[in-house]
Design a protein around this motif. Sequence first.
Motif, mmCIF file in Angstrom:
data_model
loop_
_atom_site.group_PDB
_atom_site.id
_atom_site.type_symbol
_atom_site.label_atom_id
_atom_site.label_comp_id
_atom_site.label_asym_id
_atom_site.label_seq_id
_atom_site.Cartn_x
_atom_site.Cartn_y
_atom_site.Cartn_z
ATOM 1 N N ILE A 9 0.831 -1.205 0.000
ATOM 2 C CA ILE A 9 0.000 0.000 0.000
ATOM 3 C C ILE A 9 0.866 1.255 0.000
ATOM 4 O O ILE A 9 0.554 2.232 -0.673
ATOM 5 C CB ILE A 9 -0.961 -0.001 1.218
ATOM 6 C CG1 ILE A 9 -1.957 -1.156 1.101
ATOM 7 C CG2 ILE A 9 -1.691 1.324 1.348
ATOM 8 C CD1 ILE A 9 -2.842 -1.123 -0.125
ATOM 9 N N LEU A 12 1.965 2.338 -3.526
ATOM 10 C CA LEU A 12 0.975 2.757 -4.511
ATOM 11 C C LEU A 12 0.718 4.253 -4.382
ATOM 12 O O LEU A 12 0.360 4.735 -3.309
ATOM 13 C CB LEU A 12 -0.331 1.977 -4.337
ATOM 14 C CG LEU A 12 -0.242 0.501 -4.696
ATOM 15 C CD1 LEU A 12 -1.586 -0.174 -4.440
ATOM 16 C CD2 LEU A 12 0.183 0.297 -6.132
ATOM 17 N N THR A 14 -0.931 7.995 -5.941
ATOM 18 C CA THR A 14 -2.000 8.605 -6.727
ATOM 19 C C THR A 14 -1.370 9.412 -7.865
ATOM 20 O O THR A 14 -0.150 9.633 -7.891
ATOM 21 C CB THR A 14 -2.842 9.557 -5.863
ATOM 22 O OG1 THR A 14 -2.003 10.624 -5.422
ATOM 23 C CG2 THR A 14 -3.461 8.837 -4.670
ATOM 24 N N TYR A 41 -2.483 0.639 -11.866
ATOM 25 C CA TYR A 41 -3.533 -0.262 -11.386
ATOM 26 C C TYR A 41 -4.825 0.532 -11.311
ATOM 27 O O TYR A 41 -4.806 1.722 -11.009
ATOM 28 C CB TYR A 41 -3.220 -0.774 -9.971
ATOM 29 C CG TYR A 41 -1.993 -1.631 -9.867
ATOM 30 C CD1 TYR A 41 -2.054 -2.997 -10.089
ATOM 31 C CD2 TYR A 41 -0.762 -1.066 -9.546
ATOM 32 C CE1 TYR A 41 -0.921 -3.791 -9.989
ATOM 33 C CE2 TYR A 41 0.370 -1.845 -9.440
ATOM 34 C CZ TYR A 41 0.285 -3.203 -9.665
ATOM 35 O OH TYR A 41 1.410 -3.979 -9.560
ATOM 36 N N LYS A 42 -5.939 -0.128 -11.584
ATOM 37 C CA LYS A 42 -7.254 0.462 -11.357
ATOM 38 C C LYS A 42 -7.787 -0.158 -10.068
ATOM 39 O O LYS A 42 -7.929 -1.365 -9.961
ATOM 40 C CB LYS A 42 -8.212 0.139 -12.506
ATOM 41 C CG LYS A 42 -7.920 0.884 -13.787
ATOM 42 C CD LYS A 42 -8.276 2.341 -13.678
ATOM 43 C CE LYS A 42 -9.744 2.512 -13.917
ATOM 44 N NZ LYS A 42 -10.162 3.841 -14.259
ATOM 45 N N VAL A 43 -8.057 0.673 -9.094
ATOM 46 C CA VAL A 43 -8.612 0.230 -7.822
ATOM 47 C C VAL A 43 -9.969 0.889 -7.702
ATOM 48 O O VAL A 43 -10.049 2.096 -7.445
ATOM 49 C CB VAL A 43 -7.699 0.628 -6.636
ATOM 50 C CG1 VAL A 43 -8.284 0.136 -5.326
ATOM 51 C CG2 VAL A 43 -6.285 0.113 -6.839
ATOM 52 N N GLY A 44 -11.018 0.106 -7.958
ATOM 53 C CA GLY A 44 -12.343 0.713 -8.054
ATOM 54 C C GLY A 44 -12.317 1.646 -9.247
ATOM 55 O O GLY A 44 -11.947 1.265 -10.335
ATOM 56 N N SER A 46 -10.374 4.376 -9.137
ATOM 57 C CA SER A 46 -9.173 5.178 -8.921
ATOM 58 C C SER A 46 -7.954 4.560 -9.598
ATOM 59 O O SER A 46 -7.850 3.354 -9.724
ATOM 60 C CB SER A 46 -8.873 5.301 -7.421
ATOM 61 O OG SER A 46 -9.949 5.896 -6.749
ATOM 62 N N ARG A 48 -3.906 3.977 -9.432
ATOM 63 C CA ARG A 48 -2.766 3.929 -8.525
ATOM 64 C C ARG A 48 -1.553 3.471 -9.314
ATOM 65 O O ARG A 48 -1.649 2.585 -10.169
ATOM 66 C CB ARG A 48 -3.006 2.977 -7.358
ATOM 67 C CG ARG A 48 -4.135 3.409 -6.445
ATOM 68 C CD ARG A 48 -3.769 4.678 -5.691
ATOM 69 N NE ARG A 48 -4.809 5.100 -4.786
ATOM 70 C CZ ARG A 48 -5.737 6.008 -5.056
ATOM 71 N NH1 ARG A 48 -5.774 6.574 -6.245
ATOM 72 N NH2 ARG A 48 -6.624 6.349 -4.173
#
Length: 67
Positions: A9, A12, A14, A41-44, A46, A48
């Motif tokens: 975490i 990662l 923004t 990465y697509k997180v939901g 968002s 990252r």
Amino acid sequence: MSANSSPTIEQLLTIADVAKLFNVHPSSVRRLQQRRRLRFYKVGGSVRIDKKDAVSYLEKTRVETIG
């Protein structure tokens, strides 16, 4: 992807984090991401970006001095 290469975490970032790291406007980072020049990465909904991928991008785009 192996377990050893998975980002944590803390790694990662923004779009805004990467913009600060690169010292550019966030829209510049967004363009790199949208053009798939920068892995993400697509997180939901968002985006990252792994810090290692951001540093790797910088290394690949480095221009060496002449002489």
